[in-house]
Design a protein around this motif. Structure first.
Motif, PDB file in Angstrom:
ATOM      1  N   ASN A   1       0.869  -1.171   0.000  1.00 47.81           N
ATOM      2  CA  ASN A   1       0.000   0.000   0.000  1.00 47.81           C
ATOM      3  C   ASN A   1       0.913   1.231   0.000  1.00 47.81           C
ATOM      4  OD1 ASN A   1      -1.666   2.165   0.571  1.00 47.81           O
ATOM      5  ND2 ASN A   1      -2.792   1.127   2.206  1.00 47.81           N
ATOM      6  N   LEU A   2       0.846   2.027  -1.042  1.00 51.77           N
ATOM      7  CA  LEU A   2       1.759   3.161  -1.183  1.00 51.77           C
ATOM      8  C   LEU A   2       1.462   4.287  -0.195  1.00 51.77           C
ATOM      9  CD1 LEU A   2       2.022   3.258  -5.075  1.00 51.77           C
ATOM     10  CD2 LEU A   2       3.746   2.437  -3.443  1.00 51.77           C
ATOM     11  N   LEU A   3       0.307   4.233   0.465  1.00 56.37           N
ATOM     12  CA  LEU A   3      -0.029   5.242   1.474  1.00 56.37           C
ATOM     13  C   LEU A   3       0.093   4.680   2.887  1.00 56.37           C
ATOM     14  CD1 LEU A   3      -3.018   7.066  -0.255  1.00 56.37           C
ATOM     15  CD2 LEU A   3      -0.742   7.982   0.217  1.00 56.37           C
TER      16      LEU A   3
ATOM     17  N   LYS B   1      11.041   2.709   2.808  1.00 58.84           N
ATOM     18  CA  LYS B   1       9.595   2.547   2.640  1.00 58.84           C
ATOM     19  C   LYS B   1       8.846   3.772   3.169  1.00 58.84           C
ATOM     20  CE  LYS B   1       9.604  -1.435   0.661  1.00 58.84           C
ATOM     21  NZ  LYS B   1       9.241  -1.510  -0.770  1.00 58.84           N
ATOM     22  N   ASN B   2       9.375   4.382   4.206  1.00 63.03           N
ATOM     23  CA  ASN B   2       8.732   5.572   4.750  1.00 63.03           C
ATOM     24  C   ASN B   2       8.863   6.758   3.801  1.00 63.03           C
ATOM     25  OD1 ASN B   2       7.983   4.157   7.016  1.00 63.03           O
ATOM     26  ND2 ASN B   2       9.810   4.733   8.173  1.00 63.03           N
ATOM     27  N   LEU B   3       9.984   6.831   3.105  1.00 66.45           N
ATOM     28  CA  LEU B   3      10.143   7.887   2.104  1.00 66.45           C
ATOM     29  C   LEU B   3       9.172   7.652   0.946  1.00 66.45           C
ATOM     30  CD1 LEU B   3      11.533  10.390   1.027  1.00 66.45           C
ATOM     31  CD2 LEU B   3      13.374   8.936   0.130  1.00 66.45           C
ATOM     32  N   GLN B   4       8.967   6.396   0.604  1.00 63.71           N
ATOM     33  CA  GLN B   4       7.971   6.063  -0.421  1.00 63.71           C
ATOM     34  C   GLN B   4       6.590   6.541   0.018  1.00 63.71           C
ATOM     35  OE1 GLN B   4       7.589   2.051  -2.632  1.00 63.71           O
ATOM     36  NE2 GLN B   4       6.139   1.864  -0.940  1.00 63.71           N
ATOM     37  N   PHE B   5       6.250   6.262   1.279  1.00 62.12           N
ATOM     38  CA  PHE B   5       4.965   6.727   1.827  1.00 62.12           C
ATOM     39  C   PHE B   5       4.848   8.241   1.729  1.00 62.12           C
ATOM     40  CE2 PHE B   5       3.417   8.788   5.745  1.00 62.12           C
ATOM     41  CZ  PHE B   5       2.048   8.671   5.524  1.00 62.12           C
ATOM     42  N   LEU B   6       5.885   8.945   2.183  1.00 56.35           N
ATOM     43  CA  LEU B   6       5.856  10.407   2.155  1.00 56.35           C
ATOM     44  C   LEU B   6       5.696  10.946   0.738  1.00 56.35           C
ATOM     45  CD1 LEU B   6       8.613  11.401   4.732  1.00 56.35           C
ATOM     46  CD2 LEU B   6       6.174  11.939   4.871  1.00 56.35           C
TER      47      LEU B   6
ATOM     48  N   ILE C   1       2.493  13.214   0.179  1.00 53.41           N
ATOM     49  CA  ILE C   1       2.650  14.652  -0.094  1.00 53.41           C
ATOM     50  C   ILE C   1       2.183  14.994  -1.506  1.00 53.41           C
ATOM     51  CG2 ILE C   1       4.345  16.524  -0.318  1.00 53.41           C
ATOM     52  CD1 ILE C   1       5.914  15.120   1.971  1.00 53.41           C
ATOM     53  N   ASN C   2       2.420  14.110  -2.461  1.00 52.21           N
ATOM     54  CA  ASN C   2       1.945  14.365  -3.817  1.00 52.21           C
ATOM     55  C   ASN C   2       0.420  14.406  -3.880  1.00 52.21           C
ATOM     56  OD1 ASN C   2       3.865  14.547  -6.293  1.00 52.21           O
ATOM     57  ND2 ASN C   2       4.899  13.161  -4.875  1.00 52.21           N
ATOM     58  N   THR C   3      -0.237  13.585  -3.087  1.00 56.42           N
ATOM     59  CA  THR C   3      -1.706  13.629  -3.037  1.00 56.42           C
ATOM     60  C   THR C   3      -2.175  14.962  -2.471  1.00 56.42           C
ATOM     61  OG1 THR C   3      -1.819  11.220  -2.753  1.00 56.42           O
ATOM     62  CG2 THR C   3      -3.775  12.489  -2.160  1.00 56.42           C
ATOM     63  N   ILE C   4      -1.518  15.420  -1.409  1.00 55.80           N
ATOM     64  CA  ILE C   4      -1.857  16.724  -0.824  1.00 55.80           C
ATOM     65  C   ILE C   4      -1.673  17.830  -1.863  1.00 55.80           C
ATOM     66  CG2 ILE C   4      -1.140  18.439   0.890  1.00 55.80           C
ATOM     67  CD1 ILE C   4      -0.426  16.081   2.740  1.00 55.80           C
ATOM     68  N   LYS C   5      -0.574  17.766  -2.575  1.00 64.75           N
ATOM     69  CA  LYS C   5      -0.289  18.772  -3.607  1.00 64.75           C
ATOM     70  C   LYS C   5      -1.348  18.727  -4.709  1.00 64.75           C
ATOM     71  CE  LYS C   5       2.271  21.643  -6.124  1.00 64.75           C
ATOM     72  NZ  LYS C   5       2.211  23.112  -5.883  1.00 64.75           N
TER      73      LYS C   5
ATOM     74  N   VAL D   1      11.741  10.665   9.321  1.00 65.12           N
ATOM     75  CA  VAL D   1      11.157   9.625   8.477  1.00 65.12           C
ATOM     76  C   VAL D   1      11.002   8.313   9.235  1.00 65.12           C
ATOM     77  CG1 VAL D   1      11.456   8.297   6.355  1.00 65.12           C
ATOM     78  CG2 VAL D   1      12.111  10.701   6.413  1.00 65.12           C
ATOM     79  N   GLY D   2      11.995   7.968  10.030  1.00 64.69           N
ATOM     80  CA  GLY D   2      11.979   6.680  10.719  1.00 64.69           C
ATOM     81  C   GLY D   2      10.880   6.529  11.743  1.00 64.69           C
ATOM     82  N   LYS D   3      10.394   7.650  12.281  1.00 62.74           N
ATOM     83  CA  LYS D   3       9.380   7.578  13.345  1.00 62.74           C
ATOM     84  C   LYS D   3       7.942   7.635  12.836  1.00 62.74           C
ATOM     85  CE  LYS D   3      12.271   9.392  17.068  1.00 62.74           C
ATOM     86  NZ  LYS D   3      12.431  10.449  18.097  1.00 62.74           N
ATOM     87  N   ILE D   4       7.769   7.718  11.540  1.00 63.88           N
ATOM     88  CA  ILE D   4       6.413   7.824  10.980  1.00 63.88           C
ATOM     89  C   ILE D   4       5.509   6.655  11.371  1.00 63.88           C
ATOM     90  CG2 ILE D   4       5.106   7.812   8.808  1.00 63.88           C
ATOM     91  CD1 ILE D   4       7.260   9.638   7.658  1.00 63.88           C
ATOM     92  N   PRO D   5       5.989   5.388  11.311  1.00 60.25           N
ATOM     93  CA  PRO D   5       5.097   4.284  11.710  1.00 60.25           C
ATOM     94  C   PRO D   5       4.590   4.415  13.142  1.00 60.25           C
ATOM     95  CG  PRO D   5       7.001   3.442  10.526  1.00 60.25           C
ATOM     96  CD  PRO D   5       7.270   4.888  10.800  1.00 60.25           C
TER      97      PRO D   5
END
Length: 728
Positions: free
Chosen positions: A353-355, A363-368, A372-376, A444-448
Motif C-alpha cells: 500500500n503506497l499510502l 519505505k517511509n520515504l515512499q509513503f511520504l 505529499i503528492n496527493t496533498i499537492k 522519516v523513521g518515526k512515521i510508523p
C-alpha cells in the motif's frame, strides 16, 4: 389523504419480520453467481484463460476468436445458473444503471431453436441511445450508441439474466457513461504511480487504485412512503415539522438493530455475497431509521461496479421486506443526511500500500512521496474535486452538522502535520551526512510510530487521511463513485508525472535520488500548506480563514460546475487522455440540465402539495374553528364571548396569515420558475434555479410546518416525521 396516512400506519403495525434463509457461512456463497477468475479457469481453455487474465491485469486486447471461446464458456456457465437472457450492464449519465435484455434463444429453422451467444454479442451491443443524456454530442436522430464489454470487471447473473459490465459510447465515439473515463484515469494513475514507485522498488510493474466505500441510507416502511408524494417524486420530504425527539440523544447510533431491519440486512448480505460484493460492516447511523453498510477494499473499477450494483440490490431486497430505501443525501430536515465516504489508496502488484509506511526509511520515504503528492494534487485541483460531488441533492447535505463543508481541505492530524513542518526545514540541495542521519532516524523513521496512534478522524473534513488511505467524505449517498474516483486518480496521476519530471531534473544536475526527492517534497509542503486544516470545518471562522487562504467556498452546484469549464481543469483531463474537450463540455451541460430539472420537479411538487393538500386542509380546520366560535356567540353574552373565544379567534387569524403567506410564496415560486425556464444558457438557467427559485422552498416550508403544529392531527394529510422516522 389523512385516511391514507392512518391506513398506512395500521399496515405498518401489522408488519412481521420476513424470514430469510441464511447459510451457516456467508463465505460459501461468495462469488457463486460471478464469472470469476476461478470459474473462468474451470470453464475456459488454458489459452483463452491467459488472454482474459492479461486483459484484466495489463489491459491487453482479446482477439475475436478468443472472444468466441469466452462467450461460449460464459453462456454455458450462465445457463447452469438458470439464465435465459443476457445484457450489457452499463452506467449511463442518468445516475442509475441500465440494461437491455436479449434472450439466448434463437431459431435455427425446421421448428427448432437453440441457445446462442458468440464473441460479437459478448463484445458489443447496440442499445437505442436516443433517450440517454448526451449533452449535445449528437442529434436526436443519431440514436445509435454502443456498449462494449469491460473484461476488467467480472460478469454476473441476477435472477435469470447474465449481466456483462460494459462501457457506453456514442455513434461518434464520445463517452456517454461513468465507467469509460474512470478506466482511462485508472490507466493514467497506474502509469504515473508505477514510474514513481520504481524509485523505491524496481520490481513494481503495476499500481492499482483501491476503493472502499461506505454507503449510508434510510429505510422507511413502503406504506408510509406511498403516502408522501414528495418522497415518491423527489426522494426527500419537502415539508414536515421536526419531531420533539430526533437524534439529540444519539441513542440510535450503533444501537440495537430492529428485527425487521436485521432481516433486510441479512438478505442483502446474502445477495451481495452471491455477486461477489464483499460486504463486511453493518450498523445503525446517527439519524433515526438511518443505517450504513461497507465492504472490504477492492480495485477501484470493480468497487464502483459493486456499489452501483448494491444500490440496485438494496431496492430489490427492500421491496420484499416492505421497505423503501432512501438514498437521497437529505431526505429529512433536521437530522443527519447520508453520504458515501470514498476511501482511496494505491497499491502495487508487489503487495504494498503506497499510502502506508514501512519498516525502514526507504519505505517511509515512499509513503511520504505519495502522501505529499496527493496533498499537492488536492491543493492544486481542489475545485474540480468539489465539482465531482456536486448535485442538487448533495447541496442539502454539504455544510450541515453531519457533513463536511463545500470548502475542500485536507485533515492529516497533528502528528503528521509536525512531520511535514520538520521536513519543510530540510536544507535545500545536498544534505550533509549528519542531516541525512537525522532525517532518516528522527523524522522519516518515526512515521510508523506516529501513525499507530493517529486515530483522530476529523468528521468535519471533506478529505481526511485516516492511517493508510485518504477518505473523501464529501461524496453524496446517491453518487456514482466513478466520478470522484475518476477525478482523484486523474489529479494524482497528473501530479505524480510532474513530480517525477522535477526529481529527474535534479538527479541530472548531480543530486542523489533521495536528496532530489526530499528537495521536491519540501517545496510541495511549502506551496500546499493552505489546503491543510485541522480545526472545525463547520465554523464561521473557518469560512473566513479559508477565504484568506484563497480556498473557494462553492456552496451550490452551479457554482461548482462552472469551474469545470476553466482552461486549467479542461487541460488536466485532456492532457491525461481522460476526457476530450467535447466530452467535458457535454458532461457539464448534462449536469447543469439535470440540476435545473430536479429543482423544477421539486418546485412543482411543492406547489402541488401546498395548493392541493395543505391549504385545503388548513381551510377545513379553520372552518371548524369558525363554526365553533359562532356557536359560542349564540351561547354566551358579549363580554363572556370575547373572553372565551379570544384564543380561537387568534388561532383563526394565525391560520389565515399562514395560508396567505403560503399562497403568495407559491405564486412567486412558480413565477420565478417560469422565468428560469426561459433562460437559454444552461449555466445561467441553473444559477437562476439555485438563486431565484430554490430560496422559496424554505420560506414556504416554514409556514407549512407551522400549520402542521396548528391544525388537528386527525386531518393532517401528510405522514409526519415522527411516524416516518420512528415507526419500526
Amino acid at each position: 389523504m389523512s385516511k391514507l396516512r392512518f391506513h398506512a400506519l395500521k399496515e405498518v403495525f401489522k408488519r412481521e419480520p420476513v424470514d430469510v434463509e441464511i447459510p451457516e457461512q456467508l463465505s460459501r456463497l461468495y462469488n457463486s453467481n460471478v464469472f470469476s477468475i476461478d470459474t473462468m479457469q474451470e470453464y475456459l481453455t488454458q489459452s483463452a484463460f491467459k488472454y482474459i487474465v492479461a486483459a484484466k491485469e495489463k489491459g491487453e486486447k482479446i482477439p475475436r476468436d478468443v472472444a468466441d471461446q469466452i462467450a461460449a464458456a460464459m453462456k454455458e456457465w450462465a445457463l447452469s445458473k438458470g439464465a435465459t437472457h443476457y445484457t450489457h450492464w452499463f452506467q449511463p449519465l442518468t445516475g442509475t444503471t441500465a440494461e437491455k435484455h436479449d434472450a439466448f434463444f434463437n431459431t435455427v429453422g425446421n421448428g427448432k431453436a437453440i441457445e446462442q451467444f458468440n464473441g460479437s454479442l459478448l463484445v458489443q451491443q447496440e442499445p437505442d441511445a436516443s433517450s440517454f443524456p448526451n449533452g449535445g454530442i449528437r442529434n436526436t436522430f443519431e440514436a445509435r450508441g454502443y456498449t462494449a464489454w469491460d473484461p476488467t470487471s467480472s460478469a454476473f447473473v441476477i435472477d435469470t439474466t447474465l449481466c456483462i459490465p460494459s462501457v457506453f459510447i456514442s455513434y461518434t465515439g464520445e463517452t456517454l457513461d461513468y465507467k469509460t473515463p474512470l478506466l482511462r484515469a485508472l490507466q493514467a494513475v497506474d502509469e504515473a504511480a508505477t514510474d514513481v514507485a520504481r524509485y523505491f522498488d524496481r520490481n513494481v510493474n503495476k499500481v492499482q487504485s483501491t476503493l472502499g466505500w461506505e454507503q449510508e441510507y434510510f429505510l422507511v416502511d413502503s406504506a408510509l412512503f406511498n403516502t408522501r408524494p414528495d418522497l415518491q417524486l423527489t426522494g426527500r420530504t419537502l415539508l414536515g415539522h421536526s419531531p420533539a425527539k430526533g437524534q439529540q440523544l444519539e441513542d440510535h447510533y450503533f444501537g440495537s438493530i430492529p428485527l425487521r431491519i436485521i432481516r433486510f440486512m441479512q438478505e442483502l448480505e446474502v445477495e451481495c455475497m452471491k455477486l461477489g460484493i464483499p460486504i463486511k460492516t453493518r450498523h445503525n447511523e446517527v439519524a433515526p431509521n438511518q443505517f450504513e453498510c461497507a465492504p472490504i477494499f477492492e480495485e477501484a473499477n470493480q468497487a464502483v461496479d459493486h456499489n452501483s450494483l448494491l444500490m440496485d440490490l438494496m431496492t430489490r431486497v427492500a421491496r420484499r421486506h416492505n421497505f423503501k430505501v432512501l438514498l437521497h443525501e437529505k431526505p429529512f430536515a433536521g437530522v443527519n443526511g447520508s453520504g458515501k465516504h470514498n476511501n482511496w489508496s494505491l497499491s502495487t502488484d508487489t503487495g504494498e500500500n503506497l499510502l502506508s509506511p514501512g519498516k525502514n526509511p526507504k519505505k517511509n520515504l515512499q509513503f511520504l512521496t505519495f502522501f505529499i503528492n496527493t496533498i499537492k494534487a488536492v491543493h492544486d485541483y481542489g475545485d474540480i474535486l468539489r465539482s465531482a460531488i456536486a448535485s442538487a441533492s448533495n447541496d442539502h447535505r454539504l455544510g450541515a452538522n453531519e457533513a463536511p463543508p463545500a470548502i475542500i481541505s485536507i485533515f492529516i492530524g497533528s502528528q503528521l502535520s509536525a512531520v511535514l513542518d520538520e521536513l519543510e526545514k530540510v536544507t535545500k540541495g545536498k544534505l550533509s551526512p549528519d542531516e541525512k542521519t537525522d532525517l532518516k532516524l528522527n523524522i522519516v523513521g518515526k512515521i510508523p510510530e506516529i501513525l499507530l496512534d493517529n486515530t483522530d478522524r476529523n468528521r468535519t473534513s471533506p478529505f481526511a487521511f485516516t492511517g493508510n488511505k485518504f477518505e473523501f467524505r464529501a461524496v453524496g449517498s446517491t453518487a456514482n463513485c466513478a466520478e470522484p474516483m475518476m477525478v482523484i486518480n486523474t489529479i494524482v496521476a497528473h501530479q505524480l508525472k510532474k513530480f517525477k519530471a522535477e526529481v529527474d531534473v535534479l538527479i541530472e544536475k548531480g543530486l542523489k535520488k533521495d536528496e532530489a526527492i526530499f528537495n521536491v517534497l519540501r517545496d510541495y509542503i511549502k506551496t500546499s500548506k493552505s489546503i491543510l486544516f485541522e480545526g472545525d470545518g463547520y465554523s464561521k471562522e473557518w469560512e473566513k480563514e479559508a477565504a484568506k487562504r484563497k480556498l473557494n467556498n462553492l456552496k451550490t452546484t452551479p457554482e461548482a460546475l462552472k469551474v469545470e469549464m476553466l482552461p486549467k481543469f479542461m487541460e488536466l483531463f485532456v492532457e491525461n487522455a481522460v476526457l476530450s474537450e467535447t466530452e467535458i463540455e457535454a458532461r457539464n451541460e448534462i449536469k447543469l440540465e439535470k440540476y435545473s430539472t430536479l429543482i423544477d420537479i421539486e418546485a412543482q411538487v411543492l406547489a402541488d402539495l401546498a395548493r392541493n393538500h395543505i391549504i385545503p386542509t388548513a381551510i377545513r380546520y379553520q372552518n371548524k374553528l369558525i363554526e365553533n366560535v359562532q356557536g359560542l356567540k349564540e351561547i354566551f353574552n358579549s363580554s363572556e364571548y370575547k373572553s372565551i373565544s379570544k384564543e380561537q379567534v387568534d388561532l383563526i387569524k394565525m391560520i389565515s396569515e399562514k395560508i396567505s403567506k403560503i399562497k403568495v410564496g407559491v405564486d412567486q415560486l412558480l413565477s420565478e420558475m417560469e422565468k428560469s425556464h426561459a433562460i437559454e444558457d444552461s449555466q445561467k438557467r441553473a444559477e437562476a434555479f439555485a438563486n431565484k427559485v430554490k430560496p422559496f422552498f424554505d420560506s414556504i416550508r416554514e409556514d407549512v410546518d407551522d400549520l402542521e403544529m396548528l391544525v388537528d392531527d386527525e386531518i393532517w394529510p401528510l405522514t409526519k416525521y415522527r411516524e416516518l422516522l420512528f415507526t419500526k
